[in-house]
Scaffold this active site. Structure first.
Site, short mmCIF file in Angstrom:
data_model
loop_
_atom_site.label_atom_id
_atom_site.label_comp_id
_atom_site.label_asym_id
_atom_site.label_seq_id
_atom_site.Cartn_x
_atom_site.Cartn_y
_atom_site.Cartn_z
N THR A 93 0.93 -1.34 0.33
CA THR A 93 -0.04 -0.24 0.02
C THR A 93 0.51 1.08 -0.21
OG1 THR A 93 0.03 -0.01 2.52
CG2 THR A 93 -2.15 -1.34 1.32
N LYS A 94 2.00 1.26 0.14
CA LYS A 94 2.88 2.38 -0.33
C LYS A 94 2.78 3.16 -1.08
CE LYS A 94 4.35 2.18 4.41
NZ LYS A 94 4.18 0.86 4.88
N ASN A 95 3.44 4.05 -1.30
CA ASN A 95 3.25 4.81 -2.67
C ASN A 95 4.31 4.01 -3.90
OD1 ASN A 95 2.52 6.66 -0.60
ND2 ASN A 95 3.40 8.34 -2.00
#
Length: 376
Positions: free
Chosen positions: A189-191
């Site tokens: 879910t990180k950038n």
């Protein structure tokens, strides 16, 4: 239902490129480290504006290995925050050091004034401070100019926890370049997210880079011979290949996050009972999350939005120092953590991911305004 985040959407948007990258690795026959990981490390270092990057198995491992490369261990103290993912604090304890938790400022970053006061009042006989871990939470840069000045005054190393701030800048400098070393999570879910777990450490220091490469693979300088006590923390080449695809699109994804944030800023301005995110002067965030505060009514707001088909999450509902594993045994900084404890009861993360459609953003804004109007 509008999801708060959707990592599958990121895969589907670049499915052909990602599938081709996976096939390339499978066809190569090289499944541990190798050229795919090396290429990702080089490309990420170029993106981050540093000389070196070392890919590892997770963001937690990135913090652990960075601390070990800095020589942090038993008898040392590391100053960080409690309003963060628990990995930040867990990593400190996993290298044998003592975390000391300091309050946050209005931008949810390490408060420089509280940091200075904590160091000035450091108790004799306590583990000696050796490093500071500022967290660029939600993609908002921490007050790095002030933090670095304090760190220099006390001779402390600075390890930036950049797990939520890939590409954020402060006064034109990308975060991760202020301290000696920076750790990044590559969680889905990180950038910049893998399809699985991963992490990477970035630095300009060749000595730290050598230490990191040894530490991530049993302390080997030659194969099967451990010169130092290391561990097994190697980024999978499949993930490296996926991340190379995603890294090439990260600037566009960041621009989309900023556009969504701007729409929220405009659409939610003046909404009664709602505090919008604050950005410090000179900072350009990357909006890993768009986090509002709804003091005294966060849970009711979240429930009402769920009924209207808008998903939200709380990052993070319980500060680390109040969690059962840490409560009552982790030292706190000067003045305690009043803001940390207050914001934990009020923060709410709105839908935020690059594939979020404009119509969904408008729907979320209208739902929030309606709920807040009815509550007022």
């Amino acid at each position: 239902m509008i999801p708060q985040t959707d990592p599958k959407a990121a895969y589907l948007e670049r499915k052909a490129e990602i599938d081709a990258a996976i096939a390339r690795v499978l066809d190569s026959g090289r499944y541990i480290l190798g050229p795919e990981v090396e290429a990702f490390e080089q490309e990420f270092a170029s993106f981050a504006g540093v000389r070196h990057a070392v890919a590892v198995a997770s963001g937690t491992d990135a913090l652990i290995l960075a601390l070990r490369a800095l020589g942090v261990g038993e008898g040392d103290a590391v100053i960080t925050v409690s309003h963060t993912a628990v990995a930040t604090v867990a990593a400190v304890e996993l290298v044998g050091a003592t975390p000391v938790l300091v309050d946050v400022d209005a931008c949810h970053g390490l408060d420089p004034e509280k940091l200075a006061a904590t160091l000035a009042a450091w108790p004799s006989g306590a583990p000696k401070p050796k490093a500071i871990i500022p967290v660029h939470l939600y993609g908002q840069p921490a007050a790095m100019n002030e933090i670095m000045a304090i760190a220099d005054r006390y001779g402390l190393a600075v390890l930036e926890d950049n797990s939520q701030a890939h590409g954020a800048t402060l006064d034109g400098t990308m975060v991760g370049r202020f301290g000696r070393i920076a750790a990044y999570s590559l969680y889905p879910t990180k950038n910049l997210g893998a399809i699985g777990d991963g992490g990477i450490v970035a630095t300009d220091d060749p000595v730290l880079t050598t230490a990191l490469k040894e530490l991530r693979e049993y302390g080997w300088r030659e194969r099967y011979v451990s010169a130092i006590a290391g561990m097994n923390s190697r980024l999978d080449p499949l993930q490296a290949a996926i991340l190379r695809v995603k890294l090439s699109h990260l600037p566009a994804d960041t621009a989309r996050r900023r556009a969504i944030a701007a729409a929220y800023d405009k659409g939610l301005a003046g909404t009664e009972g709602l505090r919008l995110p604050q950005t410090r002067s000179g900072a350009v965030p990357v909006y890993h999350q768009y986090v509002v505060e709804a003091p005294g009514r966060r849970d009711a707001l979240q429930a009402a939005l769920r009924e209207k088909g808008v998903g939200t999450l709380v990052h993070y509902p319980v500060p680390v120092h109040l969690q059962p594993a840490y409560k009552g045994r982790v030292p706190l900084g000067a003045g305690g953590l009043p803001r940390t404890e207050t914001v934990a009861l009020s923060v709410l993360s709105l839908p935020m991911f690059p594939q979020l459609a404009d119509t969904q953003v408008v729907q979320a804004i209208q739902a929030i305004r309606d709920v807040c109007r009815q509550a007022a």
